[in-house]
Enzyme design. Structure first.
Site, short mmCIF file in Angstrom:
data_model
loop_
_atom_site.label_atom_id
_atom_site.label_comp_id
_atom_site.label_asym_id
_atom_site.label_seq_id
_atom_site.Cartn_x
_atom_site.Cartn_y
_atom_site.Cartn_z
N TYR A 139 -25.06 -43.79 10.47
CA TYR A 139 -24.98 -45.22 9.81
C TYR A 139 -26.05 -46.53 10.68
O TYR A 139 -26.17 -47.28 10.11
CB TYR A 139 -23.55 -46.00 10.11
CG TYR A 139 -22.61 -45.65 8.75
CD1 TYR A 139 -22.48 -44.24 8.65
CD2 TYR A 139 -22.18 -46.79 8.16
CE1 TYR A 139 -21.56 -43.86 7.15
CE2 TYR A 139 -21.04 -46.35 7.26
CZ TYR A 139 -21.03 -45.00 6.67
OH TYR A 139 -20.15 -44.78 5.83
N LYS A 190 -19.61 -30.90 13.18
CA LYS A 190 -20.29 -30.03 12.72
C LYS A 190 -21.00 -29.17 14.03
O LYS A 190 -22.18 -29.16 13.74
CB LYS A 190 -21.03 -30.72 11.65
CG LYS A 190 -21.86 -29.66 10.62
CD LYS A 190 -21.10 -28.66 9.80
CE LYS A 190 -21.67 -27.72 9.09
NZ LYS A 190 -20.72 -26.94 8.31
N ASP A 222 -16.46 -29.30 7.26
CA ASP A 222 -16.32 -28.64 6.07
C ASP A 222 -14.87 -28.11 5.71
O ASP A 222 -14.26 -28.44 4.81
CB ASP A 222 -17.18 -27.77 5.61
CG ASP A 222 -17.74 -26.81 6.56
OD1 ASP A 222 -17.18 -27.05 7.73
OD2 ASP A 222 -18.42 -25.76 6.33
N ASP A 246 -15.89 -41.59 7.51
CA ASP A 246 -15.85 -42.40 6.01
C ASP A 246 -15.42 -41.44 4.87
O ASP A 246 -14.51 -41.91 4.12
CB ASP A 246 -17.42 -42.60 5.94
CG ASP A 246 -17.46 -43.41 4.41
OD1 ASP A 246 -16.83 -44.19 4.06
OD2 ASP A 246 -18.23 -43.37 3.89
N ASP A 250 -11.42 -41.28 2.79
CA ASP A 250 -11.19 -41.83 1.24
C ASP A 250 -10.32 -40.47 0.90
O ASP A 250 -9.63 -40.41 0.04
CB ASP A 250 -12.63 -41.66 0.69
CG ASP A 250 -13.03 -42.83 0.32
OD1 ASP A 250 -12.68 -43.97 1.19
OD2 ASP A 250 -13.91 -43.30 -0.62
C1 IPM Z 1 -15.69 -47.77 4.42
C2 IPM Z 1 -16.89 -48.24 3.28
C3 IPM Z 1 -18.03 -48.85 4.13
C4 IPM Z 1 -18.59 -47.85 5.01
C5 IPM Z 1 -19.06 -49.26 3.14
C6 IPM Z 1 -18.62 -50.36 2.21
C7 IPM Z 1 -20.26 -49.93 4.11
O1 IPM Z 1 -16.97 -47.30 2.53
O2 IPM Z 1 -15.32 -48.82 4.94
O3 IPM Z 1 -15.30 -46.71 4.37
O4 IPM Z 1 -18.97 -46.71 4.45
O5 IPM Z 1 -18.18 -47.64 6.12
MG MG Z 2 -15.63 -45.65 2.72
#
Ligand code: IPM
Ligand code: MG
Length: 356
Positions: A139, A190, A222, A246, A250
């Site tokens: 990042y 990884k 993975d 990240d 999700d």
């Molecule tokens: C998160 C989001 C952010 C990230 C974006 C909005 C920059 O996806 O907080 O998970 O990738 O960290």
């Molecule tokens: Mg995110």
């Protein structure tokens, strides 16, 4: 009196944050004294001032004890040059404030076991905490860019990198979190392919010697992505880098049925923090009083616990959320036959009413 910055941002951000603020205000009657100040961020700040993170907002964020953040982004900003994009506000806040430790709990409320796309027996009782490193990795690594490629055309490049120091401090957060829970820490990397991950694994293993009471395991990312769907309850705390975290967070959110339920904390070395729902700005439902404010309200609870030393108030908020769910109250994302559908505002009011 503790100082809080309210950065509501874009899309559904202002609606859900307003409900979290209403809950915090209701607590004030119970003795939790907070000075809250709003400031523009993201696309809203770009529209108003040409900058997704105006100097005045950054200054306020640096001064306060904690930040309550809504969400940023929207399709109307997608074509802007990268430094002007709403997401940059969040990335800069994380970096400038040193918010390196991102805590993303994914728990399944007993009333919501049927909301997941996975079978109830796979997710019921799930309680996993993802500890994501937030200020390093690909990042932020330099060099990065888009340049002419040898042999014609262009190439894009980013740099994945972690220093030992960065790995040590996030590993400690992981071990300490595990110690307060079931004492199991799974480090995700990884290491079979990446040098960065090889160092990560070595350093996490070395730090683990300081925490002999915590059972440390390692998993490739993975495989971790697969195991989260196959048998998520095998995990207690997961510690991982910025990009893997990240993606996995999700994925983990969907085990719980709705991304609209999950709060997060991003902490610095002294437990100052930025608190935000893990969902985004959801422009498709913005302004319709349809978004689920519970992730924002639960983020406020995390703020009370981690940055404000108000554990009892945090528990009150979390209990109130459990209570409204038990009453069968649901926003559209979680609505099912036999439950009562509420708008964003009404859900916030229900939580305030349920506070003990
Ligand atoms: C998160 C989001 C952010 C990230 C974006 C909005 C920059 O996806 O907080 O998970 O990738 O960290
Ligand atoms: Mg995110």
């Amino acid at each position: 009196m503790k100082k809080i910055a309210i950065l509501a941002g874009d899309g559904v951000g202002p609606e859900i944050t307003a409900q979290a603020v209403a809950v915090l205000e209701a607590l004030e009657h119970g003795g939790v004294k907070l000075a809250m100040q709003e400031a523009p961020v993201g696309g809203a700040a770009y529209d108003a001032a040409g900058d997704p993170l105006p100097e005045s907002t950054l200054k306020l964020a640096k001064e306060v004890d904690a930040i309550l953040f809504g969400s940023v982004g929207g399709p109307q900003y997608d074509a802007l040059p990268r430094p002007k994009r709403p997401e940059q506000a969040l990335l800069r806040l994380r970096k400038e404030l040193g918010l390196f430790a991102n805590l993303r709990p994914a728990t399944v409320h007993p009333q919501l076991v049927n909301a997941s796309t996975l079978r109830p027996e796979v997710v019921s009782g799930l309680d996993v905490l993802i500890v994501r490193e937030l200020t390093g990795d690909i990042y932020f690594g330099q060099p990065r860019g888009i340049r002419p490629a040898e042999g014609g055309g262009r190439e894009g490049f980013d740099t994945m990198r972690y220093t030992e120091h960065e790995i040590v401090r996030i590993a400690r957060v992981g071990f300490l979190a595990a110690r307060k829970r079931s004492r199991r820490l799974c480090s995700v990397d990884k290491a079979n392919v990446l040098e960065t991950s090889q160092l990560w694994r070595e350093v996490v293993t070395a730090v683990g010697k300081e925490y002999p009471d915590v059972a440390l395991t390692h998993m490739y990312v993975d495989n971790a992505a697969m195991q989260l769907l196959r048998d998520p309850k095998q995990f207690d705390v997961i510690v991982t880098g910025n990009m893997f975290g990240d993606i996995l967070s999700d994925e983990a959110s969907m085990l719980t049925g709705s991304i609209g339920m999950l709060p997060s904390a991003s902490l610095d070395e002294r437990s100052k923090g930025l608190y935000e729902p893990i969902h985004g700005s959801a422009p498709d439902i913005a302004g319709k009083n349809a978004a689920n404010p519970l992730a924002a309200i639960l983020s406020a609870a995390m703020m009370l616990r981690y940055s404000l030393g108000e554990d009892a108030a945090a528990v009150r908020v979390e209990r109130a959320v459990a209570k409204v769910l038990a009453q069968g109250l649901r926003t559209a994302d979680l609505h099912e036959p036999g439950t009562t559908r509420l708008g964003t505002r009404e859900m916030g009011e229900a939580v305030v009413a349920a506070l003990e």
